[in-house]
Design an enzyme around this catalytic site. Structure first.
Site, PDB file in Angstrom:
ATOM      1  CB  VAL A  72      -1.024  -0.330   0.964  1.00  0.00           C
ATOM      2  CG1 VAL A  72      -1.692   1.312   1.465  1.00  0.00           C
ATOM      3  CG2 VAL A  72      -1.830  -1.558   0.959  1.00  0.00           C
ATOM      4  CG  HIS A  73       3.472   4.069  -2.429  1.00  0.00           C
ATOM      5  ND1 HIS A  73       3.589   5.083  -2.799  1.00  0.00           N
ATOM      6  CD2 HIS A  73       5.379   3.794  -2.893  1.00  0.00           C
ATOM      7  CE1 HIS A  73       4.583   5.539  -2.410  1.00  0.00           C
ATOM      8  NE2 HIS A  73       5.504   5.302  -2.803  1.00  0.00           N
ATOM      9  CG  LEU A  74      -0.370   5.391   2.698  1.00  0.00           C
ATOM     10  CD1 LEU A  74       0.333   6.078   4.196  1.00  0.00           C
ATOM     11  CD2 LEU A  74      -1.844   5.366   2.678  1.00  0.00           C
ATOM     12  N   GLY A  75      -0.020   7.514  -1.826  1.00  0.00           N
ATOM     13  CA  GLY A  75       0.243   8.863  -2.286  1.00  0.00           C
ATOM     14  C   GLY A  75       1.557   7.981  -3.837  1.00  0.00           C
TER      15      GLY A  75
END
Length: 150
Positions: A72-75
């Site tokens: 999961v990559h936030l941005g």
């Protein structure tokens, strides 16, 4: 064994091809879905049950008991924020349950800093054929199924 991968944030599900980063858009790290987050400060939650095997302020990987890892990559390019605006709730090596808050962040702050707040959710080392029931472009709630990984 099938793994149900849940959305780590609420917003609008979008195809990975719409992510403004070729590494994600071309599925170089793996196939998946992305979520255009809504609202201000919020928690990003674990997409599956497992162990936090990688943890950065802006990204994490949870690996299930079967070895399947979900990134999961936030941005996009948020690594350049050097952790500013991100608060970790867990540590590397911690066992987590799907839906458990892992990182507090604010998509509006990411956008204000000039970065895209879109959140890629990637099935690491998977083939595109291994994913099914991908959520159609549209609204998604935190914890709602994004796709199934067989």
């Amino acid at each position: 064994m099938k793994t149900i991968v849940a959305s780590p944030v609420a917003g609008r599900a979008v195809p990975m091809s719409e992510v403004p980063d070729p590494v994600f858009a071309q599925a170089m790290v793996g196939p998946g879905m992305a979520v255009e987050p809504e609202g201000g400060e919020q928690d990003a939650v674990a997409p599956i049950d497992g162990t936090v095997v990688t943890l950065h302020p802006h990204a994490f990987v949870v690996a299930g008991a079967d070895g399947k890892g979900v990134l999961v990559h936030l941005g996009i390019d948020t690594v350049k924020q050097k952790g500013e605006g991100f608060t970790l709730h867990v540590v590397k090596g911690e066992s987590v349950r799907a839906g458990q808050p892992l990182i507090r962040w604010n998509p509006e702050s990411v956008r204000a800093a000039g970065y895209a707040p879109v959140v890629p959710v990637v099935a690491l080392d998977a083939s595109a054929e291994a994913l099914s029931e991908l959520l159609a472009d549209g609204p998604v709630t935190t914890g709602e199924q994004l796709f199934v990984w067989s």
